[in-house]
Design a protein around this motif. Structure first.
Motif, PDB file in Angstrom:
ATOM      1  N   ARG A 113       7.861  -4.994  14.942  1.00  0.00           N
ATOM      2  CA  ARG A 113       8.151  -5.801  13.759  1.00  0.00           C
ATOM      3  C   ARG A 113       8.336  -4.918  12.537  1.00  0.00           C
ATOM      4  NH1 ARG A 113       4.167 -10.268  10.820  1.00  0.00           N
ATOM      5  NH2 ARG A 113       5.662 -10.915   9.226  1.00  0.00           N
ATOM      6  N   MET A 114       7.534  -3.868  12.429  1.00  0.00           N
ATOM      7  CA  MET A 114       7.641  -2.963  11.296  1.00  0.00           C
ATOM      8  C   MET A 114       9.021  -2.313  11.232  1.00  0.00           C
ATOM      9  SD  MET A 114       5.952  -1.811   8.647  1.00  0.00           S
ATOM     10  CE  MET A 114       4.256  -2.232   9.076  1.00  0.00           C
ATOM     11  N   GLU A 115       9.511  -1.841  12.366  1.00  0.00           N
ATOM     12  CA  GLU A 115      10.836  -1.224  12.393  1.00  0.00           C
ATOM     13  C   GLU A 115      11.919  -2.218  12.024  1.00  0.00           C
ATOM     14  OE1 GLU A 115      11.799   1.962  12.701  1.00  0.00           O
ATOM     15  OE2 GLU A 115       9.650   2.308  12.481  1.00  0.00           O
ATOM     16  N   HIS A 116      11.777  -3.445  12.489  1.00  0.00           N
ATOM     17  CA  HIS A 116      12.753  -4.488  12.142  1.00  0.00           C
ATOM     18  C   HIS A 116      12.763  -4.748  10.636  1.00  0.00           C
ATOM     19  CE1 HIS A 116      15.056  -8.210  12.360  1.00  0.00           C
ATOM     20  NE2 HIS A 116      14.102  -8.803  11.666  1.00  0.00           N
ATOM     21  N   GLU A 117      11.581  -4.821  10.038  1.00  0.00           N
ATOM     22  CA  GLU A 117      11.481  -5.106   8.606  1.00  0.00           C
ATOM     23  C   GLU A 117      12.013  -3.939   7.764  1.00  0.00           C
ATOM     24  OE1 GLU A 117      10.544  -7.815   7.077  1.00  0.00           O
ATOM     25  OE2 GLU A 117       9.818  -9.011   8.749  1.00  0.00           O
ATOM     26  N   ARG A 118      11.841  -2.725   8.236  1.00  0.00           N
ATOM     27  CA  ARG A 118      12.313  -1.564   7.477  1.00  0.00           C
ATOM     28  C   ARG A 118      13.826  -1.563   7.319  1.00  0.00           C
ATOM     29  NH1 ARG A 118       9.050   3.831   9.425  1.00  0.00           N
ATOM     30  NH2 ARG A 118      10.251   4.737   7.684  1.00  0.00           N
ATOM     31  N   ALA A 119      14.528  -2.245   8.193  1.00  0.00           N
ATOM     32  CA  ALA A 119      15.996  -2.280   8.128  1.00  0.00           C
ATOM     33  C   ALA A 119      16.504  -3.187   7.011  1.00  0.00           C
ATOM     34  CB  ALA A 119      16.566  -2.743   9.468  1.00  0.00           C
ATOM     35  N   HIS A 120      15.642  -4.064   6.486  1.00  0.00           N
ATOM     36  CA  HIS A 120      16.075  -4.953   5.405  1.00  0.00           C
ATOM     37  C   HIS A 120      16.454  -4.133   4.170  1.00  0.00           C
ATOM     38  CE1 HIS A 120      15.309  -8.796   7.229  1.00  0.00           C
ATOM     39  NE2 HIS A 120      14.053  -8.483   7.516  1.00  0.00           N
ATOM     40  N   GLY A 121      17.564  -4.515   3.550  1.00  0.00           N
ATOM     41  CA  GLY A 121      18.025  -3.844   2.348  1.00  0.00           C
ATOM     42  C   GLY A 121      18.652  -2.491   2.602  1.00  0.00           C
ATOM     43  N   ALA A 122      19.055  -2.219   3.846  1.00  0.00           N
ATOM     44  CA  ALA A 122      19.645  -0.917   4.167  1.00  0.00           C
ATOM     45  C   ALA A 122      20.934  -0.662   3.402  1.00  0.00           C
ATOM     46  CB  ALA A 122      19.897  -0.821   5.673  1.00  0.00           C
ATOM     47  N   ASP A 123      21.639  -1.733   3.003  1.00  0.00           N
ATOM     48  CA  ASP A 123      22.905  -1.585   2.292  1.00  0.00           C
ATOM     49  C   ASP A 123      22.717  -1.645   0.772  1.00  0.00           C
ATOM     50  OD1 ASP A 123      22.089  -4.220   2.325  1.00  0.00           O
ATOM     51  OD2 ASP A 123      24.121  -5.046   2.464  1.00  0.00           O
ATOM     52  N   GLN A 124      21.479  -1.643   0.310  1.00  0.00           N
ATOM     53  CA  GLN A 124      21.210  -1.728  -1.118  1.00  0.00           C
ATOM     54  C   GLN A 124      20.734  -0.377  -1.654  1.00  0.00           C
ATOM     55  OE1 GLN A 124      19.004  -5.170  -2.455  1.00  0.00           O
ATOM     56  NE2 GLN A 124      19.426  -6.296  -0.563  1.00  0.00           N
ATOM     57  N   LEU A 125      20.683  -0.288  -2.980  1.00  0.00           N
ATOM     58  CA  LEU A 125      20.254   0.956  -3.612  1.00  0.00           C
ATOM     59  C   LEU A 125      18.865   1.361  -3.147  1.00  0.00           C
ATOM     60  CD1 LEU A 125      20.484   3.236  -5.706  1.00  0.00           C
ATOM     61  CD2 LEU A 125      19.664   1.601  -7.432  1.00  0.00           C
ATOM     62  N   TRP A 126      17.960   0.379  -3.094  1.00  0.00           N
ATOM     63  CA  TRP A 126      16.581   0.670  -2.723  1.00  0.00           C
ATOM     64  C   TRP A 126      16.352   0.403  -1.235  1.00  0.00           C
ATOM     65  CZ3 TRP A 126      12.931   3.263  -5.368  1.00  0.00           C
ATOM     66  CH2 TRP A 126      13.212   3.527  -6.703  1.00  0.00           C
ATOM     67  N   SER A 127      17.068   1.149  -0.410  1.00  0.00           N
ATOM     68  CA  SER A 127      16.836   1.092   1.032  1.00  0.00           C
ATOM     69  C   SER A 127      15.521   1.794   1.349  1.00  0.00           C
ATOM     70  CB  SER A 127      17.975   1.782   1.771  1.00  0.00           C
ATOM     71  OG  SER A 127      17.997   3.169   1.447  1.00  0.00           O
ATOM     72  N   ASP A 128      15.072   1.665   2.580  1.00  0.00           N
ATOM     73  CA  ASP A 128      13.824   2.312   2.978  1.00  0.00           C
ATOM     74  C   ASP A 128      13.905   3.829   2.816  1.00  0.00           C
ATOM     75  OD1 ASP A 128      11.142   2.204   4.426  1.00  0.00           O
ATOM     76  OD2 ASP A 128      12.292   3.477   5.796  1.00  0.00           O
ATOM     77  N   ALA A 129      15.050   4.413   3.168  1.00  0.00           N
ATOM     78  CA  ALA A 129      15.219   5.866   3.083  1.00  0.00           C
ATOM     79  C   ALA A 129      15.212   6.335   1.628  1.00  0.00           C
ATOM     80  CB  ALA A 129      16.507   6.290   3.772  1.00  0.00           C
ATOM     81  N   THR A 130      15.939   5.625   0.761  1.00  0.00           N
ATOM     82  CA  THR A 130      15.974   6.003  -0.659  1.00  0.00           C
ATOM     83  C   THR A 130      14.599   5.854  -1.292  1.00  0.00           C
ATOM     84  OG1 THR A 130      18.285   5.308  -0.828  1.00  0.00           O
ATOM     85  CG2 THR A 130      17.051   5.508  -2.873  1.00  0.00           C
ATOM     86  N   PHE A 131      13.937   4.775  -0.950  1.00  0.00           N
ATOM     87  CA  PHE A 131      12.582   4.503  -1.454  1.00  0.00           C
ATOM     88  C   PHE A 131      11.630   5.656  -1.094  1.00  0.00           C
ATOM     89  CE2 PHE A 131       8.486   2.376  -0.070  1.00  0.00           C
ATOM     90  CZ  PHE A 131       7.942   2.273  -1.329  1.00  0.00           C
ATOM     91  N   TYR A 132      11.665   6.095   0.139  1.00  0.00           N
ATOM     92  CA  TYR A 132      10.800   7.186   0.575  1.00  0.00           C
ATOM     93  C   TYR A 132      11.124   8.481  -0.182  1.00  0.00           C
ATOM     94  CZ  TYR A 132       9.213  11.085   3.451  1.00  0.00           C
ATOM     95  OH  TYR A 132       8.656  12.269   3.885  1.00  0.00           O
ATOM     96  N   ARG A 133      12.397   8.802  -0.325  1.00  0.00           N
ATOM     97  CA  ARG A 133      12.767  10.026  -1.036  1.00  0.00           C
ATOM     98  C   ARG A 133      12.322   9.962  -2.499  1.00  0.00           C
ATOM     99  NH1 ARG A 133      17.613   9.511   2.096  1.00  0.00           N
ATOM    100  NH2 ARG A 133      18.666   8.553   0.317  1.00  0.00           N
ATOM    101  N   HIS A 134      12.431   8.795  -3.087  1.00  0.00           N
ATOM    102  CA  HIS A 134      12.009   8.625  -4.480  1.00  0.00           C
ATOM    103  C   HIS A 134      10.511   8.892  -4.619  1.00  0.00           C
ATOM    104  CE1 HIS A 134      12.337   6.968  -8.580  1.00  0.00           C
ATOM    105  NE2 HIS A 134      11.158   6.416  -8.345  1.00  0.00           N
TER     106      HIS A 134
END
Length: 338
Positions: A113-134
């Motif tokens: 479930r965690m992996e599924h939820e992390r995919a939300h907002g992947a096409d937005q500025l604050w994706s999971d990857a951008t959030f982590y780098r920030h």
């Protein structure tokens, strides 16, 4: 003898049935009326108004006397209870408010479930990857002081907003309220809590968002929002979050009473560590539940602390869920269980 019916005089104690928070608002309004009456210019008996007649003249003295009596009645109710400042609450005062600790909130382990939820907002500025780098940039660039917590909390809000918008089809968006004033009676009017709520995250439609951002008041949330999440910023960096719990509980208690809610969720954080809270009221007080502390930091290869991507994702996903269920009890779909 006059044919007019005699006026009946009602005696006994005043029982308004008005909630304590509304009594305070009524008291302030009546004080305003009293000040207006004081500014009215008296006119001698037989005098005329500016337009040459006296048909629209009001016997101000009589009205002022009645308003004065109302002020006295309301003042007794408003000022008869002890007042506590939210910023200085201690555990002893939480106990005096009849808030008692309940079962701990235990985090459920659900990697899929965690992996599924992390995919939300992947096409937005604050994706999971951008959030982590920030967050990594913040950790390496921002001093570890009390004000620095807000830079981390803001980032979590932006990520939670991206998650919320990606799975919300009702046209709502999140807005952030900072330092909301609150002054409300609690525990059947036995005490008053005064102060400011650090963070309030409110999902609302655009037309209401503009009104709240212009004039942020709790009563607007009560009228126009189905849910809102309150977050308390820890006021000390190197002190355990558990020792700073009373202020967070006080803010949640005050807000639940002001919003007329019997269940409310919240969080306490210094930006890097998080406690999730649940308060349930029963009239005289209530019970509260606290999660185990979740830190976004973990030891790296050289044993120095680094930002942990899994923990960052976990906290942001819980926040998004906490926002959408802020006035409800735990159920099978929650991230916590008792």
């Amino acid at each position: 003898m006059s044919n007019e019916p005699s006026a009946k005089k009602h005696r006994g104690r005043l029982r308004s049935g008005i909630p304590g928070g509304e009594v305070i608002g009524l008291y302030e309004n009546v004080l305003h009326v009293q000040e207006m009456l004081k500014k009215m210019q008296p006119i001698a008996d037989g005098g005329e108004g500016a337009d040459g007649n006296n048909e629209d003249l009001i016997p101000v003295d009589d009205v002022a006397d009645m308003v004065g009596e109302i002020v006295k009645l309301l003042a007794t109710k408003v000022h008869s209870r002890p007042a506590f400042a939210l910023s200085g609450l201690q555990q002893a005062q939480i106990e005096a408010l009849h808030l008692t600790e309940g079962p701990v909130l235990r985090l459920k382990v659900n990697p899929e479930r965690m992996e599924h939820e992390r995919a939300h907002g992947a096409d937005q500025l604050w994706s999971d990857a951008t959030f982590y780098r920030h967050l990594c940039i913040l950790h390496s660039s921002v001093t570890r002081t009390e004000p620095s917590a807000r830079t981390f909390i803001d980032a979590f809000f932006f990520r939670a907003a991206a998650i919320f918008s990606s799975r919300n089809s009702e046209g709502k968006r999140l807005i952030l309220g900072l330092e909301l004033p609150v002054s409300t009676p609690v525990g059947n009017d036995k005490a008053t809590l005064n102060g400011f709520v650090d963070y309030a995250i409110i999902p609302t439609r655009d037309e209401l968002a503009a009104s709240f951002m212009r004039d942020p008041l709790l009563r607007k949330i009560r009228l126009h929002s189905d849910y809102v999440l309150f977050i308390t910023e820890a006021k000390a960096v190197d002190v355990s979050l558990g020792h700073q719990l009373p202020q967070a509980l006080g803010e949640m208690y005050a807000c639940s009473e002001a919003l007329d809610k019997k269940m409310i969720r919240g969080a306490l954080t210094n930006g890097r560590s998080w406690l999730f809270l649940l308060v349930k009221l029963d009239g005289e007080g209530g019970t509260y539940r606290v999660s185990h502390e979740i830190s976004i930091m973990a030891p790296g290869p050289d044993f120095s602390l680094e930002v942990n991507p899994a923990s960052c994702a976990q906290v942001s996903i819980i926040l998004a869920s906490w926002i959408e269920n802020s006035f409800t009890d735990l159920d099978s779909g929650d991230w916590f269980e008792c």
